[in-house]
Write a protein that holds these residues in place. Structure first.
Motif, PDB file in Angstrom:
ATOM      1  N   TRP A 210       0.855  -1.599  -0.069  1.00  0.00           N
ATOM      2  CA  TRP A 210      -0.460  -0.545   0.215  1.00  0.00           C
ATOM      3  C   TRP A 210       0.694   1.040   0.181  1.00  0.00           C
ATOM      4  N   GLU A 211       0.263   2.303  -1.099  1.00  0.00           N
ATOM      5  CA  GLU A 211       1.534   3.623  -1.576  1.00  0.00           C
ATOM      6  C   GLU A 211       0.363   4.666  -0.744  1.00  0.00           C
TER       7      GLU A 211
ATOM      8  N   ARG B  81       6.047   9.644   4.329  1.00  0.00           N
ATOM      9  CA  ARG B  81       3.802   9.590   4.608  1.00  0.00           C
ATOM     10  C   ARG B  81       3.495   9.664   5.790  1.00  0.00           C
TER      11      ARG B  81
END
Lengths: 138, 111
Positions: B40-41, B73
């Protein structure tokens, strides 16, 4: 109560303790302080005092002025220099350097009073009080 | 350690389906979230609404997840119960995460 020095047994002991103690903990804040400080103290003994050996932890709780008095005994390794850690909050830096530990003694010192430790005849003796109401911080 | 996760509109929301993140469960928590995030990015939100207790080992595991996402992130947290919120506040780690009182839109109704 006597608790085998394993994190799973510490969790179970805390759950049993709160089932038994429920009515004696007057506020949610007191309950939070007791549960967190006990978790930190007991898991610290499991992870450091008994890091390379099996063992048991004795916990005695007695009503004390304005709260509860806790006595904790184990036969694990002594504290480094037979002194309690200072419990300073770890420094926050760049993301990759964020601390993943080192909060335990800070929380214990923050939420308990009259914290005392001594090593005696191969045993670690720790005592502290947790009050119904946190003393006003000046 | 159980989780319920859903992905929509670029956000992966992971609800921790446990009452405690403690020393006995910290490693399982870290590995479990890692599995949930495999490949997941996008944004990541941890829904802690069911978690009633977190200790310093559990806090360390949440920090480890934050580090897993890297500098680009942040890790977003939502629905902290009062005891969990207090641990983040006392340790000043509330400054390290984006903390939402509720689920961020548009995931309010998911899971």
């Amino acid at each position: 109560m006597v608790i085998p020095a394993r994190t799973e047994d510490v969790r179970e002991a805390l759950c049993r303790f709160f089932q038994a103690m429920g009515a004696d903990l007057p506020t949610p804040e007191m309950r939070f302080n007791v549960e967190l400080v006990l978790a930190e103290v007991l898991n610290n003994i499991v992870e450091h005092g008994y890091r390379d050996q099996e063992g048991e932890i004795e916990l005695v709780v007695t009503p004390a002025m304005d709260g509860l008095l806790f006595n904790v005994v184990d036969r694990g390794h002594p504290m480094p220099n037979e002194t309690l850690p200072a419990g300073l909050l770890p420094r926050q830096g760049a993301v990759e350097d964020l601390p993943e530990g080192g909060f335990g003694w800070f929380l214990i010192r923050e939420l308990s009073q009259d914290l005392e430790y001594r090593r005696e005849a191969g045993r670690n003796l720790l005592s502290f009080r947790i009050m119904d109401k946190q003393p006003v911080q000046l | 350690m159980k989780f319920q996760s859903s992905r929509a509109d670029g956000i992966c929301i992971i609800k921790v389906d446990e009452h405690r993140i403690d020393a006995a469960g910290a490693i399982d928590f870290k590995e479990g979230v890692r599995t949930q995030l495999d490949g997941w990015e996008g944004r990541v939100v941890l829904d802690l609404s069911l978690v009633e207790f977190i200790d310093s080992s559990g806090l360390g595991a949440v920090v480890a997840v934050r580090k897993m996402l890297g500098a680009e992130r942040n890790l977003e947290l939502c629905n902290l119960s009062p005891p969990v919120e207090k641990v983040f506040r006392l340790t000043r780690m509330d400054r390290v995460f984006v903390i939402h009182p509720n689920r961020p839109e548009p995931l309010r109704d998911a899971v």
